[in-house]
Design a protein around this motif. Structure first.
Motif, PDB file in Angstrom:
ATOM      1  N   GLU A  43      53.019  37.370  41.879  1.00  0.00           N
ATOM      2  CA  GLU A  43      52.251  37.780  40.708  1.00  0.00           C
ATOM      3  C   GLU A  43      52.042  39.294  40.695  1.00  0.00           C
ATOM      4  OE1 GLU A  43      51.714  35.258  42.672  1.00  0.00           O
ATOM      5  OE2 GLU A  43      50.588  33.620  41.745  1.00  0.00           O
ATOM      6  N   THR A  44      51.715  39.836  41.884  1.00  0.00           N
ATOM      7  CA  THR A  44      51.504  41.280  41.995  1.00  0.00           C
ATOM      8  C   THR A  44      52.794  42.048  41.719  1.00  0.00           C
ATOM      9  OG1 THR A  44      49.768  40.905  43.651  1.00  0.00           O
ATOM     10  CG2 THR A  44      50.711  43.122  43.523  1.00  0.00           C
ATOM     11  N   LEU A  98      48.242  45.409  28.922  1.00  0.00           N
ATOM     12  CA  LEU A  98      47.923  44.456  29.988  1.00  0.00           C
ATOM     13  C   LEU A  98      47.823  43.015  29.505  1.00  0.00           C
ATOM     14  CD1 LEU A  98      45.260  46.471  32.030  1.00  0.00           C
ATOM     15  CD2 LEU A  98      47.673  46.121  32.566  1.00  0.00           C
ATOM     16  N   LEU A 124      51.040  41.103  29.206  1.00  0.00           N
ATOM     17  CA  LEU A 124      51.601  40.844  30.532  1.00  0.00           C
ATOM     18  C   LEU A 124      50.847  39.719  31.224  1.00  0.00           C
ATOM     19  CD1 LEU A 124      52.303  44.447  31.880  1.00  0.00           C
ATOM     20  CD2 LEU A 124      53.959  42.781  31.023  1.00  0.00           C
ATOM     21  N   PHE A 125      49.524  39.716  31.071  1.00  0.00           N
ATOM     22  CA  PHE A 125      48.736  38.636  31.673  1.00  0.00           C
ATOM     23  C   PHE A 125      49.065  37.290  31.039  1.00  0.00           C
ATOM     24  CE2 PHE A 125      45.293  42.003  32.633  1.00  0.00           C
ATOM     25  CZ  PHE A 125      45.911  42.312  33.838  1.00  0.00           C
ATOM     26  N   PHE A 142      43.261  41.949  39.047  1.00  0.00           N
ATOM     27  CA  PHE A 142      44.117  42.492  37.991  1.00  0.00           C
ATOM     28  C   PHE A 142      43.317  42.942  36.779  1.00  0.00           C
ATOM     29  CE2 PHE A 142      48.017  39.722  39.306  1.00  0.00           C
ATOM     30  CZ  PHE A 142      48.082  40.405  40.503  1.00  0.00           C
ATOM     31  N   ILE A 153      53.513  42.109  37.922  1.00  0.00           N
ATOM     32  CA  ILE A 153      52.679  43.025  37.140  1.00  0.00           C
ATOM     33  C   ILE A 153      53.006  44.479  37.468  1.00  0.00           C
ATOM     34  CG2 ILE A 153      50.315  43.843  36.810  1.00  0.00           C
ATOM     35  CD1 ILE A 153      50.846  41.358  35.269  1.00  0.00           C
ATOM     36  N   VAL A 188      45.544  46.807  40.237  1.00  0.00           N
ATOM     37  CA  VAL A 188      46.532  45.786  40.582  1.00  0.00           C
ATOM     38  C   VAL A 188      47.057  45.938  42.002  1.00  0.00           C
ATOM     39  CG1 VAL A 188      48.766  44.793  39.970  1.00  0.00           C
ATOM     40  CG2 VAL A 188      47.191  45.519  38.163  1.00  0.00           C
ATOM     41  N   GLN A 227      52.304  36.225  32.513  1.00  0.00           N
ATOM     42  CA  GLN A 227      52.056  35.834  33.903  1.00  0.00           C
ATOM     43  C   GLN A 227      51.421  34.449  33.981  1.00  0.00           C
ATOM     44  OE1 GLN A 227      48.911  37.882  36.209  1.00  0.00           O
ATOM     45  NE2 GLN A 227      50.538  38.345  37.680  1.00  0.00           N
TER      46      GLN A 227
END
Length: 445
Positions: A185-186, A432, A435-436, A392, A189, A153, A439
């Motif tokens: 976005e980064t 993950l 979270l994705f 990601f 995460i 990431v 997002q």
């Protein structure tokens, strides 16, 4: 080779290699440890021999030369240079792996990943991180989150961070475009992962109670040995930038594969940097780092097989809606013909979890039109989704990004009991994927 005419059976060698990487370390660990190179070679031959029989020796040699010179050699030389240079820098002084320190190291690694590449940042920090936690009973989760954050990431903000973004840079995407457009976005995460890690690591830290005696007590002040390698690291960055900015106009054709002069200069320069680093780095630094070529050899052998067996898979994806994987390409387009950023994020990401994320990025970059100027403006959301998905979701499996395997190999060499292929995916699926999903709802719908 027209991917639209290929049978999905051409993907069997690639699938077989992935399954071998996933299953053999579990069912036959000694066999895998001693013969993983032969297993990769066997699956490569399972593709090459039928390919030569159907398409002829000339086309087979052309594909071999193209994969080697245009893709594998530049890829492995860059990894080798970063691995060697970072392995020549020893962070002395013993850190103590408290949750606060571990979060700090992961955050620093996330920043460095976009400046010196995920491979460079991973190789620089994984050894001191493991050493800092060598008296912890539970430490596999520390390495897992390191792979999530530093090896993947964190490399999302510049073309230096991860190969897919560098390919986009070569296609005309501005150097700071990703930093401007996927920074939120980064940040989301990385921030969420650091917060989750803090909770998990604090739980294990409290559970351990009184820690055992630290096997590496403080004897030296915190500092760097082999710091001259930082200069070589800057040289690596400079060579990569040079190959993207300088257009020499000089091209050499090698059996149908064009090789630009700037690419040749970059690759020769990387070889020179490896040799110089090995020459000028004191042996004590390598000994202190427990530096050895095992992790690099594993990545080189496995990815040689992956780069070969992936050839027909990428060809079928590039065939678009007319190819065997047309349903995947169709899924990223809305009924009115416009691109769907959310679907681009997931399609690019899921394939990048198991295929090489660089060619996967190119497939969907071209599916979205391939015009960098248009993608940076009118379809900026789509390009952001492709970029984020490729970088990601490389964290979803051990083979999603080359540093993942290197970090795993180094951790296991230091006696850290890492989860199996599927065990790691259980971690990534539970942490993950939710979270994705969040997002996607926030940024891409």
């Amino acid at each position: 080779m027209n991917g639209a005419t290929l049978s999905p059976l051409w993907g069997v060698p690639f699938a077989g290699l992935l399954l071998s990487i996933a299953i053999l370390p579990l069912v036959a660990p000694k066999l895998w440890h001693h013969h993983y190179g032969k297993v990769a070679a066997a699956w490569a031959l399972a593709f090459l021999v039928p390919f030569a029989m159907q398409f002829g020796p000339s086309e087979t040699v052309h594909e071999l030369v193209h994969v080697a010179l245009a893709e594998y050699v530049p890829f492995i030389l860059l990894l080798t240079a970063l691995f060697t240079v970072a392995g020549g820098i020893y962070i002395r002084g013993n850190l103590h792996g408290s949750p606060a320190l571990n979060v700090g190291l992961l955050a620093i690694g996330a920043v460095l990943a976009s400046l010196m590449g995920t491979t460079g940042a991973s190789m620089l920090l994984i050894r001191p991180l493991i050493r800092a936690n060598d008296n912890r009973q539970h430490k596999a989760h520390v390495v897992i989150f390191f792979i999530f954050i530093v090896s993947n990431v964190g490399g999302s903000l510049t073309p230096l961070g991860d190969p897919p973004l560098f390919l986009g840079f070569l296609k005309g995407v501005e150097f700071f475009w990703t930093a401007k457009h996927i920074f939120p976005e980064t940040l989301f995460i990385v921030g969420a992962l650091l917060a989750l890690f803090w909770v998990i690591d604090s739980h294990f830290y409290r559970k351990e109670g009184v820690l055992p005696v630290d096997p590496t007590p403080d004897t030296e002040r915190l500092g760097f040995d082999g710091s001259v390698n930082f200069i070589l690291l800057l040289c690596v960055v400079g060579l990569v930038l040079m190959s993207g900015v300088w257009k020499s106009g000089v091209t050499i054709d090698v059996y149908g594969t064009p090789m630009d002069l700037q690419g040749i200069v970059r690759d020769v320069g990387l070889i020179a940097i490896v040799l110089v680093s090995l020459w000028i780095t004191p042996s004590k630094v390598h000994d202190d780092n427990q530096f050895n070529w095992g992790p690099m050899a594993e990545v080189a052998k496995l990815f040689a097989g992956i780069f070969l067996t992936i050839v027909p898979v990428i060809a079928m994806l590039r065939a678009g809606v007319d190819g065997p994987f047309g349903a995947i390409v169709s899924a990223v387009t809305r009924p009115d013909g416009s691109p769907n950023p959310a679907m681009y994020f997931w399609a690019t990401g899921i394939l990048s979890s198991f295929l090489d994320n660089a060619p996967t990025y190119l497939v969907f970059f071209n599916s979205a039109g391939g015009d960098a100027a248009l993608l940076m403006t009118t379809h900026a959301a789509t390009l952001a989704a492709i970029s984020a998905g490729a970088v990601f979701m490389g964290a979803n499996s051990y083979i999603g990004n080359a540093p993942n395997l290197m970090v795993k190999a180094i951790a296991e060499d230091r006696k850290v009991r890492m989860p199996s292929f599927f065990g790691y995916m259980l971690w990534s699926s539970c942490i993950l994927l939710p979270l994705f999903a969040i997002q996607t709802y926030i940024f891409f719908i």
